[in-house]
Design a protein around this motif. Structure first.
Motif: not given
Length: 469
Positions: A46-58
């Protein structure tokens, strides 16, 4: 005619979504790949997910899922509607539910149906913004060339060998966590550039001289080696692939940003704020109205006096005080507009509950020993939804206007995030000479508000037994 209209709507909608899918199929596949990679990474780290995923990707994830799921949903409802029509033709004296009667009555309002189609198009455009917008709405082009271009303008551009943006460093290691993270980073860099990784340099004119290209940008003339352009090292003559033409359908603003892209992205803010505010305010107003009308006594007196005070207090003045005190953000705007717009719904619901709670079916429910919560949610709330739905539909338009007004005054959504209000504000100083900057978001606001008002009128007439033909 209604059957033909419904079938035509489903057919055209499916074709349009198919065209968008085929036009942007590479971005759709990359988005879906990154979506499933992101789900796998979320399960692993979950930590890496929060670091990589951005609003633009969502945003790309939502757009790709929307372009696939909506045609399937339309096909399902088309098939379901056809089966219901065939079943009704085979039955004699078929009985319809209240919802079906209301829907049949609503379909007789041609203008309201057409307005519903326009609203569907607007919301679909908002969801599909990353796929249908031709440019990044935040990207400032070479404004010496692209600033204040009128609608339908076309500009040549050199495709540079240099890559767009900043390259995100990959993680070191070969574990599953690092591999998933690196895959997600690679997909995001492709999505961020919309699968166009090379930088563009917009130019007014150009000419070849030897191994260089001399180009004009406003009053400046510059040169660049052909080998510094994408594919320039392999260029041997003929039509160069490193010179492309980009069109700006609705023109550009003072920074060279594409107005069409900004209007499309601005629709997400304006439409989502209108929907969320109405959802929260209607929910809050329904709770207060049901509690006040059902329990009566001191509860009714207390809640209604609060409602009277809040109605008497100028809503815009209260909004300005809250924004001046706590700052302005999208979240604060939604909360502020929600908590200043529920009083009317509370009064409507209270009046309905006061008349309903003396009806025989409510008295029978009380005599059977049903709890207050069961009576409220099972019997009272469903029977008060008709005026609430009408009020909510009519309220969305006014909320969009309020948000646009706040953004126009600089108190709403802050630049560079586009909303229809602040786009109009950006073009107000050059309205006479560069009318398109403010005109097109203004037309979008006008169209949306009128359509929601027409839908509200149609819903009101459909749900009122006295108005049914």
């Amino acid at each position: 005619m209604q059957k033909i209209g419904s079938g035509l709507f489903f057919l055209v909608s499916t074709i349009v979504f198919l065209v968008v899918f085929l036009w942007r199929y590479e971005l759709v596949f990359i988005s879906l790949h990154s979506f499933f990679t992101g789900l796998s990474l979320l399960a692993v780290s979950q930590e890496n997910f929060r670091q990589v995923v951005t609003v633009e990707m969502l945003e790309f994830w939502v757009a790709s899922l929307y372009v696939i799921l909506v045609p399937l949903t339309l096909a399902f409802f088309s098939n379901r509607t056809l089966r219901k029509v065939l079943a009704a033709q085979n039955r004699i004296d078929a009985e319809l539910s209240l919802r079906e009667i209301g829907w049949q009555s609503f379909k007789k309002h041609t203008i309201a149906l057409q307005a519903s189609v326009v609203v569907f198009i607007l919301y679909s455009t908002a969801f599909l913004a990353p796929l249908v917008s031709p440019f990044n709405p935040f990207e400032q082009q070479d404004f010496l060339v692209t600033a204040y271009k009128p609608p339908l303008a076309s500009i040549d551009a050199l495709v540079l060998e240099e890559k767009k943006g900043v390259t995100i460093p990959l993680r070191k290691g070969n574990s599953l966590e690092e591999r998933l993270t690196n895959t997600l980073i690679g997909d995001f860099q492709v999505l961020k550039t919309r699968n166009e990784p090379h930088k563009l340099r917009f130019i007014d004119s150009y000419r070849f001289e030897g191994e260089s290209i001399f180009y004009q940008q406003g009053p400046r003339e510059k040169s660049i080696p052909i080998e510094a352009l994408a594919g320039g090292k392999e260029y041997t003559g003929g039509k160069p692939g490193f010179i492309v033409t980009r069109s700006f359908l609705l023109g550009t603003d003072q920074y060279g940003r594409d107005i069409l892209s900004r209007v499309i992205y601005g629709s997400r803010i304006s439409l989502s704020i209108g929907f969320l505010v109405v959802l929260i305010s209607v929910t809050l107003g329904t709770i207060v109205g049901v509690s006040s009308g059902y329990f009566g006594g001191i509860v009714d007196n207390t809640l209604m006096r609060i409602v009277d005070i809040l109605i008497a207090f100028p809503a815009l003045f209260l909004i300005l005080i809250i924004i001046a005190t706590f700052g302005n953000s999208i979240f604060l705007i939604v909360i502020t507009l929600s908590f200043t717009g529920w009083m009317g719904v509370a009064r409507i619901v209270r009046s309905q509950v006061l008349s309903l709670k003396e009806q025989e079916f409510i008295l029978a429910a009380k005599s059977l020993g049903l709890s207050n919560l069961r009576i409220i949610f099972r019997h009272l709330v469903p029977n008060t939804l008709t005026p609430v739905i009408v009020a909510a539909t009519l309220r969305i338009g006014s909320i969009i206007l309020t948000e646009a007004g706040l953004s126009f005054l600089g108190l709403g959504v802050q630049p560079p995030t586009p909303s229809w209000g602040n786009i109009i504000n950006e073009g107000r100083d050059s309205l006479l000479n560069h009318w398109w900057i403010s005109t097109f978001p203004g037309v979008a606001i006008l169209t949306t508000v009128v359509c929601f008002n027409l839908i509200g009128d149609g819903v009101r007439d459909a749900l009122d037994p006295r108005m049914r033909g």
